[in-house]
Design a protein around this motif. Structure first.
Motif, PDB file in Angstrom:
ATOM      1  N   GLN A  88       0.858  -1.198   0.000  1.00  0.00           N
ATOM      2  CA  GLN A  88       0.000   0.000   0.000  1.00  0.00           C
ATOM      3  C   GLN A  88       0.887   1.238   0.000  1.00  0.00           C
ATOM      4  OE1 GLN A  88      -2.001  -1.069   3.978  1.00  0.00           O
ATOM      5  NE2 GLN A  88      -2.082   1.153   4.042  1.00  0.00           N
ATOM      6  N   ARG A 136       1.884   3.641   2.089  1.00  0.00           N
ATOM      7  CA  ARG A 136       2.906   3.941   3.097  1.00  0.00           C
ATOM      8  C   ARG A 136       4.105   3.018   2.953  1.00  0.00           C
ATOM      9  NH1 ARG A 136      -1.298   3.429   7.712  1.00  0.00           N
ATOM     10  NH2 ARG A 136      -2.491   4.165   5.944  1.00  0.00           N
ATOM     11  N   SER A 176      -0.743   5.109  -3.476  1.00  0.00           N
ATOM     12  CA  SER A 176      -1.571   4.170  -2.760  1.00  0.00           C
ATOM     13  C   SER A 176      -2.651   3.796  -3.749  1.00  0.00           C
ATOM     14  CB  SER A 176      -2.201   4.837  -1.537  1.00  0.00           C
ATOM     15  OG  SER A 176      -3.292   4.034  -1.111  1.00  0.00           O
ATOM     16  N   ASP A 233       3.630  12.010  -5.265  1.00  0.00           N
ATOM     17  CA  ASP A 233       2.637  11.135  -4.643  1.00  0.00           C
ATOM     18  C   ASP A 233       1.358  11.286  -5.458  1.00  0.00           C
ATOM     19  OD1 ASP A 233       0.521  10.065  -3.170  1.00  0.00           O
ATOM     20  OD2 ASP A 233       1.365  10.649  -1.234  1.00  0.00           O
ATOM     21  N   ASN A 277      -3.883  16.113   0.368  1.00  0.00           N
ATOM     22  CA  ASN A 277      -4.899  15.563   1.259  1.00  0.00           C
ATOM     23  C   ASN A 277      -5.224  16.520   2.412  1.00  0.00           C
ATOM     24  OD1 ASN A 277      -6.271  13.959   3.163  1.00  0.00           O
ATOM     25  ND2 ASN A 277      -5.278  12.092   2.470  1.00  0.00           N
TER      26      ASN A 277
HETATM   27  C1  LIG Z   1      -1.725  11.407  -0.312  1.00  0.00           C
HETATM   28  C2  LIG Z   1      -1.541  10.087   0.354  1.00  0.00           C
HETATM   29  N1  LIG Z   1      -0.338   9.513   0.350  1.00  0.00           N
HETATM   30  C3  LIG Z   1      -0.129   8.341   0.948  1.00  0.00           C
HETATM   31  C4  LIG Z   1      -1.134   7.679   1.606  1.00  0.00           C
HETATM   32  C5  LIG Z   1      -0.857   6.382   2.322  1.00  0.00           C
HETATM   33  O1  LIG Z   1      -1.421   5.336   1.599  1.00  0.00           O
HETATM   34  P1  LIG Z   1      -1.906   3.966   2.292  1.00  0.00           P
HETATM   35  O2  LIG Z   1      -3.053   4.309   3.182  1.00  0.00           O
HETATM   36  O3  LIG Z   1      -2.301   3.084   1.142  1.00  0.00           O
HETATM   37  O4  LIG Z   1      -0.770   3.424   3.042  1.00  0.00           O
HETATM   38  C6  LIG Z   1      -2.398   8.250   1.639  1.00  0.00           C
HETATM   39  C7  LIG Z   1      -3.498   7.570   2.341  1.00  0.00           C
HETATM   40  O5  LIG Z   1      -4.577   8.054   2.510  1.00  0.00           O
HETATM   41  C8  LIG Z   1      -2.608   9.498   1.010  1.00  0.00           C
HETATM   42  O6  LIG Z   1      -3.803  10.114   1.023  1.00  0.00           O
END
Ligand SMILES: Cc1ncc(COP(=O)(O)O)c(C=O)c1O
Length: 470
Positions: A107, A109, A262, A222, A193
């Motif tokens: 995923q 992270r 992700s 990202d 986000n």
């Molecule tokens: C902008 C962004 N980067 C990284 C992530 C992390 O992804 P994951 O939840 O799949 O580990 C998120 C998760 O919401 C995110 O919104």
């Protein structure tokens, strides 16, 4: 969306899909909601999904999947190494994003972990438009520091600046001129986000690219929500209105050296990956995959999810499918704004973002307005939203509270999941809560462990809404 001219001369946006499978949901009575949130420590993360009416916590891993994705899952090839499904996925990455090398991970992270492990050193800095919680955690753990340089308008919720996710290029240039040797990479999050789902313009990423070239530092993108970013460029940026989403998206990501996502978000599966055109970068990253993720042709994912991800990547740029949840978000934001609710403007991606300190001016920041409001909204409506403020921010190394600039409650709209009647329900309940906002008291964080140097892990639960709110 299918865009047509309406009878009256305006524009009609119509969903270019129909629903063939549905999930029954129920609105639990208020007494049950009150009991559930009390048992959850007044923390919406701790609620059981069965106690929730509209689950608007996140878009992560809960977007509706297409019939083509489900069909692809059935024909995925399960092999520990060298699965055909991996090569088909890699082809989709090259076709849609233009990258030759791909590193699958379980995923988003996990991608951040590997990138930080390879590029960040003790004392490194990482300039970016804005942090995301897991991104910051991985950079901190690797000994680096996030430096946020969003444009001035980004933190003014009332500003309708169309690209609040843009980096302040003058500040970036100053950092690169003064501290180039400490800069591990520059990071852009497209759809920022924690700024309230705000997009980045093509002009901005192009300018950042030029600076990265001039100072020889990598640009990391990202792109977890890059589908929405492309949609906003098409809508808002001069010169892009008549371009195809696929071309916009490909141009946008072409400015990055390293792209990660992700895949729980835009491609609507449960997975993630890193992609690049640099063989050297690929080799530096991929050696860590067997240790932390799995073999490099599955990266910790089920091959079924990988097969669906390949389809999901192509569907990101399907004009018929893109944007229906963005239109719902726009509708709710505009309706709430008209009635004086402090929402982040202009309407962005991900969800509706309410600025909780203005919504609850009687609740001091030390009493977590966003956490309190998220709990109150659940009691008043059965809608599960997410606190995006001081409570979910990690504390400093001495265990002191850090107050982020924005204290938000996010009501997320997962892709192709909710309908207009749900949006109307959200509007009605938020307005009700605003009219009765004095019933919402502050919250108090209870920490079970006294380990102030540990990163996130606070906010296990909190108390104190005061009384029943609806
Ligand atoms: C902008 C962004 N980067 C990284 C992530 C992390 O992804 P994951 O939840 O799949 O580990 C998120 C998760 O919401 C995110 O919104």
């Amino acid at each position: 969306m299918i865009v047509v001219r309406s009878r009256g001369g305006g524009e009609l946006r119509v969903e270019g899909y129909r629903v063939r499978a549905f999930e029954r949901i129920d609105l639990p009575p208020v007494d049950r909601r009150l009991k559930a949130i009390r048992e959850a420590g007044w923390n919406t993360f701790q609620l059981r999904a069965d106690d929730v009416f509209l689950d608007m916590l996140t878009d992560s891993g809960v977007n509706a999947m297409s019939t083509s994705q489900l069909a692809a899952m059935m024909s995925a090839q399960d092999a520990y190494a060298g699965s055909r499904t991996f090569y088909e996925f890699a082809e989709a990455v090259e076709e849609i994003l233009g990258f030759r090398y791909v590193v699958p991970v379980h995923q988003g992270r996990a991608a951040e972990h590997l990138i930080a492990r390879v590029f960040v050193r003790e004392g490194s800095i990482v300039p970016m438009n804005y942090h995301f919680t897991t991104t910051k955690a991985h950079i901190d753990l690797a000994g680096g520091r996030v430096v946020e340089i969003p444009v001035r308008e980004a933190l003014d919720i009332k500003s309708r600046y169309p690209f609040k996710g843009d980096i302040d290029v003058a500040r970036l240039e100053e950092i690169l001129r003064r501290e180039r040797d400490r800069v591990a990479f520059v990071r852009i999050e497209a759809i920022a986000n924690l700024l309230g789902g705000q997009p980045v313009s093509m002009k901005n990423i192009r300018e950042v690219r030029e600076l990265c070239d001039r100072y020889s530092v990598p640009l990391v993108l990202d792109g977890s929500m890059v589908d929405w970013n492309a949609y906003f460029i098409k809508e808002r940026e001069p010169g892009y209105g008549s371009k195809r989403l696929g071309d916009i998206l490909k141009e946008f990501v072409s400015y990055s050296d390293i792209f990660y996502m992700s895949a729980r978000k835009a491609p609507a599966v449960r997975g993630g990956f890193i992609a690049t055109n640099s063989r050297e970068v690929y080799e530096r990253l991929v050696v860590h995959v067997p240790v932390y993720e799995g073999f490099p042709t599955y990266g910790g994912m089920s091959t079924k999810e990988m097969a669906a991800m390949a389809v999901g990547l192509r569907e990101m740029v399907d004009e018929n499918l893109a944007g229906s949840e963005l239109e719902l978000i726009k509708y709710v934001v505009e309706e709430l704004d008209k009635r004086g609710i402090p929402v982040v403007l202009p309407p962005g991606g991900l969800g509706v973002h309410i600025e909780a300190s203005s919504f609850l001016p009687h609740v001091p920041r030390s009493a977590y307005p966003a956490g309190s409001l998220a709990a109150a909204l659940y009691i008043a409506s059965g809608v599960r939203s997410m606190e995006r403020g001081a409570m979910s921010m990690d504390r400093d190394r001495d265990g002191r509270e850090v107050y982020p600039e924005l204290e938000l409650v996010r009501i997320a709209f997962p892709r192709r999941t909710y309908l207009k009647s749900h949006a109307d329900y959200v509007i009605d309940r938020v307005l009700w809560l605003y009219e009765h906002r004095d019933v919402v008291k502050g919250a108090e964080v209870g920490i079970r462990t006294a380990r102030p140097k540990v990163l996130p892990g606070k906010a296990r639960g909190y108390r104190g809404l005061g009384r029943k709110t609806g």
